[in-house]
Design an enzyme around this catalytic site. Structure first.
Site, short mmCIF file in Angstrom:
data_model
loop_
_atom_site.label_atom_id
_atom_site.label_comp_id
_atom_site.label_asym_id
_atom_site.label_seq_id
_atom_site.Cartn_x
_atom_site.Cartn_y
_atom_site.Cartn_z
N HIS A 141 0.91 -1.25 0.19
CA HIS A 141 -0.24 -0.15 0.10
C HIS A 141 0.95 1.48 0.10
O HIS A 141 0.43 2.83 -0.62
CB HIS A 141 -0.92 0.20 1.34
CG HIS A 141 -0.19 0.35 2.47
ND1 HIS A 141 -0.05 -0.85 3.73
CD2 HIS A 141 0.14 1.21 3.27
CE1 HIS A 141 0.36 0.09 4.65
NE2 HIS A 141 0.19 1.26 4.47
N ASP A 192 -0.43 -7.61 1.21
CA ASP A 192 0.63 -6.03 1.56
C ASP A 192 2.16 -5.76 2.00
O ASP A 192 2.97 -5.42 2.26
CB ASP A 192 -0.07 -5.66 2.66
CG ASP A 192 0.18 -4.15 3.03
OD1 ASP A 192 0.33 -3.19 1.72
OD2 ASP A 192 0.15 -3.17 4.12
N SER A 209 4.74 2.31 8.16
CA SER A 209 3.97 1.27 7.13
C SER A 209 5.28 0.77 6.68
O SER A 209 6.04 1.47 5.24
CB SER A 209 2.80 2.05 6.35
OG SER A 209 1.85 1.56 7.17
#
Length: 512
Positions: free
Chosen positions: A132, A162, A237
């Site tokens: 993402h 992901d 992230s």
């Protein structure tokens, strides 16, 4: 006050500054006995480091900030797609947002900038981050620990887990870290997270492993997450979580927060899965997963009791996609999957993951229960498409909202014990619900308050496809299922229900 004329707190404070030998605080001998006891009590517990500085100095050069320029759709449909992705795998909400997309809207795009984190896993410049973070990227730049800014390119990514792999475009030798094994970690073990929160690169936080094997819903069907309380915020992230030996035991991926900031609940992708996926991405640029072509549900205790099945281990097939590998192999709605290639499944999640690991176009043994009998069916699995619904031709139909069924030309049959008026499903209803030509069922035309159907939460407009695994094209067929269930001394029946284009299940008490 102590007998030396100073407070015990002051003596303890002095003890903190005493000589540290091997992580143990040595209280000076001239302290009073009670002060010495307090000083020793505040030392770090066994196994806890006095500082993470040495560890961070060793691994931080391998951690990078990831700056991305991407194209982003804007408008109502884009908002619905984002919400749809967040609630994928949750039938009611997924269908709700799917039906609110507008086919007339002309797609519009804009340039967007985002920040994330990553880390080198090889000397020649391979970097792991989240899917993402780089999704729809037109330009990717990484910022190294020493401040250098280097362009990077995408090697491959996998939306389902992901994860993504990048490669820097500038040749050289780069510091890197290695994956460890999160299975060696125990709840309460120390972890250290590094990354680029809110654009503040080179940030380190520490905490403990709060939990493991966390499932976060249908949007992450292949991942059991590690839960950590080391602060993770937006921008973290794709960054690594380390054990105290400097091994990467997780890739930071998500946070749970009502505010958007850290509340001490962060989630990381386990190192074992990350290693497996990144190795595949490096080799082929993509991850190919087996595809069965079914919608599956867990098998709760009341479902198993209604079907007369001992135990609740397995996954219930709620729907079989037309033209799918499952349909070609003869799998049916209401079959219960017990195992795949000799490996037992416990629920819908384990089944999804086992099927996802199968090699496309290979034959595999599925152990199932059908009509109370165990049997084995060989299935040649396909390759999972990016959008299984699109591949099957299943598209959202306008439908009518729940509770607004079509007005029947006849009043239907009232089953007084259940408090419901039923009518055989018409071709128009079948087409609206996206069912196949041979599918049968009973439309619920009316619900009587306080009846057994009302107590089970059923509403007018829902269609009953099957009862206890048997087709119910007529009210007489439904009554036969009820008689059989009573004869078997069962207290409930299990109904397969069509709500919109989603098949759900509900148990209903039998009348006394």
């Amino acid at each position: 006050m102590s007998k030396f004329g100073v407070s015990a707190q002051a003596l303890v404070a002095a003890a903190v500054g005493a000589v540290i030998m091997g992580g143990v605080v040595a209280a000076p001998k001239f302290f009073a006995p009670e002060a010495r006891a307090q000083a020793i009590a505040i030392q770090a517990p066994p196994g806890a480091p006095m500082s993470f500085a040495d560890l961070i100095e060793r691994v931080e050069p391998a951690v990078v900030s990831v700056n991305v320029i991407s194209t982003q759709e804007i408008g109502r449909n884009a908002e619905m797609e984002e919400l749809l992705e967040n609630f994928r795998g949750m039938p009611g909400l997924e269908e709700f947002f799917r039906q609110r997309r507008s086919p007339q809207e002309t797609p519009r795009t804009r340039e967007a900038r985002s920040l994330g984190s990553g880390f080198f896993i090889s000397e020649d410049g391979l970097i792991v981050t989240n899917h993402h973070v780089i999704d729809r990227a037109t330009q990717i730049q990484v910022v190294l620990h020493d401040g250098r800014e280097i362009e990077a390119e995408l090697v491959g990514s996998d939306q389902q887990t992901d994860l993504a792999v990048l490669r820097v475009k500038t040749p050289g030798k780069y510091p890197f870290v290695r994956f460890g094994n999160s299975r060696n970690m125990r709840k309460g073990d120390w972890v250290v997270a590094l990354g680029n929160p809110f654009g503040l690169g080179g940030t380190a936080t520490a905490g403990i492993l709060s939990a493991d094997n966390r499932e976060l819903g249908g949007g992450s069907p292949y991942t059991d997450f590690l839960q950590i309380d080391a602060s993770i915020n937006r921008g973290n992230s794709g960054g690594p979580t380390f054990d105290l030996h400097g091994n990467v035991i997780g890739v930071n991926s998500q946070i749970l927060s009502p505010t958007g900031g850290s509340v001490g609940i962060g989630f990381a992708i386990p190192a074992e899965l990350a290693r497996e996926v990144t190795d595949t991405l490096i080799q082929s640029g993509r991850v190919s997963r087996g595809w069965l072509g079914v919608v599956i549900r867990d098998l709760p205790t009341d479902f198993a009791e209604a079907l007369g099945i001992p135990g609740t281990k397995g996954a219930l097939i709620a729907e079989v996609t037309g033209g799918s590998p499952a349909e070609r192999a003869g799998l049916r709605r209401n079959d219960i999957i017990l195992g795949v290639n000799g490996q037992q499944v416990t629920d819908a999640t384990t089944t999804t993951r086992l099927v996802g690991r199968l090699v496309a176009n290979t034959s595999n043994r599925f152990e199932i229960v059908r009509d109370g009998q165990t049997q084995t069916i060989n299935v040649v699995v396909g390759e999972r498409p990016d959008d299984p619904n699109a591949a099957s031709g299943l598209q959202p139909a306008p439908g009518t909202p729940r509770g607004q069924g079509e007005t029947p030309t006849t009043p239907g049959t009232l089953l007084e014990p259940f408090g419901a008026r039923l009518l055989p499903m018409t071709p128009e209803v079948r087409e609206r619900l996206g069912l196949r030509a041979g599918d049968t069922g009973l439309s619920i035309m009316e619900i009587v308050p306080d009846g057994l159907f009302a107590k089970a939460g059923l509403e007018a407009g829902i269609v009953i496809l099957e009862a206890n695994g048997r087709p119910v094209p007529t009210v007489e067929a439904f009554n036969r299922v009820v008689v059989e269930a009573r004869a078997a001394n069962r207290q409930k029946i299990l109904l397969a229900l069509r709500v919109g284009q989603i098949t759900n299940y509900r148990t209903v008490d039998l009348p006394g």
